[in-house]
Design a protein around this motif. Structure first.
Motif, PDB file in Angstrom:
ATOM      1  N   ASP A 141       0.605  -1.112  -0.068  1.00 49.87           N
ATOM      2  CA  ASP A 141      -0.001   0.091  -0.137  1.00 49.87           C
ATOM      3  C   ASP A 141       1.030   1.167  -0.267  1.00 49.87           C
ATOM      4  O   ASP A 141       0.347   2.251  -0.332  1.00 49.87           O
ATOM      5  CB  ASP A 141      -0.866   0.154   1.225  1.00 49.87           C
ATOM      6  N   LYS A 142       2.244   1.086   0.472  1.00 53.99           N
ATOM      7  CA  LYS A 142       3.168   2.247   0.529  1.00 53.99           C
ATOM      8  C   LYS A 142       4.132   2.019  -0.776  1.00 53.99           C
ATOM      9  O   LYS A 142       5.043   2.694  -0.571  1.00 53.99           O
ATOM     10  CB  LYS A 142       3.830   2.172   1.829  1.00 53.99           C
ATOM     11  N   GLU A 143       3.670   1.333  -1.644  1.00 51.00           N
ATOM     12  CA  GLU A 143       4.594   1.314  -3.111  1.00 51.00           C
ATOM     13  C   GLU A 143       5.794   0.559  -2.704  1.00 51.00           C
ATOM     14  O   GLU A 143       6.913   0.873  -3.512  1.00 51.00           O
ATOM     15  CB  GLU A 143       4.778   2.504  -3.368  1.00 51.00           C
ATOM     16  N   LEU A 144       5.876  -0.372  -1.472  1.00 52.86           N
ATOM     17  CA  LEU A 144       7.187  -1.041  -1.528  1.00 52.86           C
ATOM     18  C   LEU A 144       6.811  -2.484  -1.707  1.00 52.86           C
ATOM     19  O   LEU A 144       6.095  -3.044  -1.249  1.00 52.86           O
ATOM     20  CB  LEU A 144       7.451  -0.749   0.276  1.00 52.86           C
ATOM     21  N   TYR A 145       7.788  -2.992  -2.783  1.00 51.41           N
ATOM     22  CA  TYR A 145       7.801  -4.279  -3.386  1.00 51.41           C
ATOM     23  C   TYR A 145       8.620  -5.141  -3.245  1.00 51.41           C
ATOM     24  O   TYR A 145       8.840  -6.131  -3.517  1.00 51.41           O
ATOM     25  CB  TYR A 145       7.014  -4.313  -4.956  1.00 51.41           C
ATOM     26  N   GLY A 146       9.760  -4.511  -2.651  1.00 50.36           N
ATOM     27  CA  GLY A 146      10.899  -5.328  -2.546  1.00 50.36           C
ATOM     28  C   GLY A 146      12.032  -5.348  -3.756  1.00 50.36           C
ATOM     29  O   GLY A 146      12.806  -6.058  -3.886  1.00 50.36           O
ATOM     30  N   GLU A 147      11.989  -4.261  -4.588  1.00 45.97           N
ATOM     31  CA  GLU A 147      12.814  -4.132  -5.662  1.00 45.97           C
ATOM     32  C   GLU A 147      14.161  -4.045  -5.285  1.00 45.97           C
ATOM     33  O   GLU A 147      14.310  -3.010  -3.992  1.00 45.97           O
ATOM     34  CB  GLU A 147      12.328  -2.945  -6.516  1.00 45.97           C
ATOM     35  N   GLY A 148      15.101  -4.768  -5.664  1.00 44.33           N
ATOM     36  CA  GLY A 148      16.464  -4.520  -5.430  1.00 44.33           C
ATOM     37  C   GLY A 148      16.932  -5.481  -4.038  1.00 44.33           C
ATOM     38  O   GLY A 148      18.003  -5.325  -3.531  1.00 44.33           O
ATOM     39  N   ILE A 149      15.884  -5.948  -3.565  1.00 44.41           N
ATOM     40  CA  ILE A 149      16.113  -6.785  -2.170  1.00 44.41           C
ATOM     41  C   ILE A 149      16.506  -8.246  -2.532  1.00 44.41           C
ATOM     42  O   ILE A 149      15.721  -8.759  -3.389  1.00 44.41           O
ATOM     43  CB  ILE A 149      14.878  -6.556  -1.324  1.00 44.41           C
ATOM     44  N   ILE A 150      17.453  -8.710  -2.008  1.00 39.26           N
ATOM     45  CA  ILE A 150      17.751 -10.248  -1.808  1.00 39.26           C
ATOM     46  C   ILE A 150      17.325 -10.896  -0.673  1.00 39.26           C
ATOM     47  O   ILE A 150      17.692 -10.503   0.280  1.00 39.26           O
ATOM     48  CB  ILE A 150      19.197 -10.547  -2.457  1.00 39.26           C
ATOM     49  N   VAL A 151      16.409 -11.832  -0.772  1.00 41.54           N
ATOM     50  CA  VAL A 151      15.961 -12.675   0.623  1.00 41.54           C
ATOM     51  C   VAL A 151      16.818 -13.972   0.455  1.00 41.54           C
ATOM     52  O   VAL A 151      16.559 -14.704  -0.457  1.00 41.54           O
ATOM     53  CB  VAL A 151      14.599 -12.651   0.724  1.00 41.54           C
ATOM     54  N   ALA A 152      17.223 -14.562   1.670  1.00 42.72           N
ATOM     55  CA  ALA A 152      17.643 -15.767   1.934  1.00 42.72           C
ATOM     56  C   ALA A 152      16.690 -16.502   2.732  1.00 42.72           C
ATOM     57  O   ALA A 152      16.383 -15.977   3.662  1.00 42.72           O
ATOM     58  CB  ALA A 152      18.971 -15.787   2.497  1.00 42.72           C
ATOM     59  N   VAL A 153      16.078 -17.522   1.957  1.00 45.95           N
ATOM     60  CA  VAL A 153      15.099 -18.343   2.710  1.00 45.95           C
ATOM     61  C   VAL A 153      15.900 -19.713   3.179  1.00 45.95           C
ATOM     62  O   VAL A 153      16.373 -20.347   2.310  1.00 45.95           O
ATOM     63  CB  VAL A 153      13.935 -18.859   1.827  1.00 45.95           C
ATOM     64  N   LEU A 154      15.947 -19.841   4.700  1.00 44.45           N
ATOM     65  CA  LEU A 154      16.623 -21.080   5.184  1.00 44.45           C
ATOM     66  C   LEU A 154      15.691 -21.674   5.744  1.00 44.45           C
ATOM     67  O   LEU A 154      14.972 -21.602   6.464  1.00 44.45           O
ATOM     68  CB  LEU A 154      17.531 -20.690   6.246  1.00 44.45           C
ATOM     69  N   ASP A 155      15.280 -22.842   4.950  1.00 47.14           N
ATOM     70  CA  ASP A 155      14.191 -23.916   5.431  1.00 47.14           C
ATOM     71  C   ASP A 155      14.599 -25.324   4.708  1.00 47.14           C
ATOM     72  O   ASP A 155      15.841 -25.843   4.607  1.00 47.14           O
ATOM     73  CB  ASP A 155      12.860 -23.220   4.691  1.00 47.14           C
ATOM     74  N   THR A 156      13.439 -25.784   4.302  1.00 47.88           N
ATOM     75  CA  THR A 156      13.503 -27.238   3.601  1.00 47.88           C
ATOM     76  C   THR A 156      13.628 -27.270   2.194  1.00 47.88           C
ATOM     77  O   THR A 156      13.509 -28.136   1.360  1.00 47.88           O
ATOM     78  CB  THR A 156      12.051 -27.879   3.852  1.00 47.88           C
ATOM     79  N   GLY A 157      14.294 -26.097   1.660  1.00 50.14           N
ATOM     80  CA  GLY A 157      14.515 -25.910   0.330  1.00 50.14           C
ATOM     81  C   GLY A 157      13.004 -25.040  -0.339  1.00 50.14           C
ATOM     82  O   GLY A 157      12.099 -24.770   0.333  1.00 50.14           O
ATOM     83  N   VAL A 158      13.278 -24.885  -1.631  1.00 46.51           N
ATOM     84  CA  VAL A 158      12.299 -24.051  -2.342  1.00 46.51           C
ATOM     85  C   VAL A 158      12.021 -24.741  -3.617  1.00 46.51           C
ATOM     86  O   VAL A 158      12.780 -24.890  -4.571  1.00 46.51           O
ATOM     87  CB  VAL A 158      12.630 -22.423  -2.633  1.00 46.51           C
ATOM     88  N   ASP A 159      10.722 -24.850  -4.140  1.00 47.85           N
ATOM     89  CA  ASP A 159      10.268 -25.253  -5.233  1.00 47.85           C
ATOM     90  C   ASP A 159      10.400 -24.133  -6.068  1.00 47.85           C
ATOM     91  O   ASP A 159       9.192 -23.581  -6.323  1.00 47.85           O
ATOM     92  CB  ASP A 159       8.931 -25.987  -5.208  1.00 47.85           C
ATOM     93  N   ASN A 160      11.519 -23.860  -6.949  1.00 46.58           N
ATOM     94  CA  ASN A 160      11.769 -22.519  -7.624  1.00 46.58           C
ATOM     95  C   ASN A 160      10.847 -22.542  -8.873  1.00 46.58           C
ATOM     96  O   ASN A 160      10.682 -21.513  -9.240  1.00 46.58           O
ATOM     97  CB  ASN A 160      13.320 -22.331  -8.101  1.00 46.58           C
ATOM     98  N   GLU A 161      10.523 -23.605  -9.168  1.00 44.08           N
ATOM     99  CA  GLU A 161       9.592 -23.739 -10.592  1.00 44.08           C
ATOM    100  C   GLU A 161       8.227 -23.467 -10.416  1.00 44.08           C
ATOM    101  O   GLU A 161       7.353 -23.591 -11.258  1.00 44.08           O
ATOM    102  CB  GLU A 161       9.867 -25.081 -11.205  1.00 44.08           C
TER     103      GLU A 161
END
Length: 186
Positions: A36-56
């Protein structure tokens, strides 16, 4: 040559709370969310530490035709993070580097066979998937079922086994690998 023996408590993920910004239900209390404040995460890199990610998975497509690939890199740290052992001593030294994969569909891509890591990653940076397929999503609009930062990019760090548990040692090593690569130009 044994130097240390320590007990590692198993680590298990929980699904009992949600990030307030994800606005999982209508609420007058949480009516202002990040987008709502026009913040969508552009330019941000997020590391997810978990069971893996189904990237597809369809929710990890590019956000609003940005042309930016969601998956940047990944590493399977379940049982320890892989690194180039140039010294051949079986111990990661300061001059050796962790080996990330940048290929989404390679054998080194840390896929998620549990589902929890994919769930977490979609909460963080999901794009909502294909809203034109009514049987697939309850979303009525393209921006209704997006993650907190749908324009962010993903580093997929698998630290938990396929049955959903892991160790603090693997989590700590994955954090170290991310810190060592914080300035990497993916």
């Amino acid at each position: 040559d044994l130097k240390l023996v320590e007990w590692q408590a198993p680590v298990y993920p929980f699904l009992d709370t949600a990030v307030k910004a994800s606005k999982v239900r209508e609420s007058s209390e949480y009516n202002q969310v990040a987008w709502d404040k026009e913040l969508y995460g552009e330019g941000i890199i997020v590391a997810v530490l978990d069971t893996g990610v189904d990237n597809e998975h369809e929710t990890f497509g590019e956000y609003k035709d940005s042309g930016v690939r969601k998956f940047i890199a990944g590493m399977d740290c379940d049982g320890g993070c892989p690194y180039e052992d140039t010294n051949g001593n079986g111990v990661k030294d300061s001059d050796e580097y962790y080996t990330f994969t940048t290929e989404e569909d390679s054998n080194e891509d840390p896929d998620d066979f549990d589902g929890h890591g994919t769930h977490v990653a979609s909460t963080v940076l999901g794009t909502g998937g294909d809203t034109s397929d009514e049987s697939h999503t309850p979303c009525e609009a393209d921006d209704e079922c997006i993650g907190v930062a749908p324009a962010a990019r993903l580093i997929d760090m698998k630290v938990m086994a396929d049955w959903g548990s892991g160790s603090a040692a693997d989590i700590n090593e994955a954090i170290e690998a991310c810190i060592e690569n914080v300035n990497t130009d993916w």
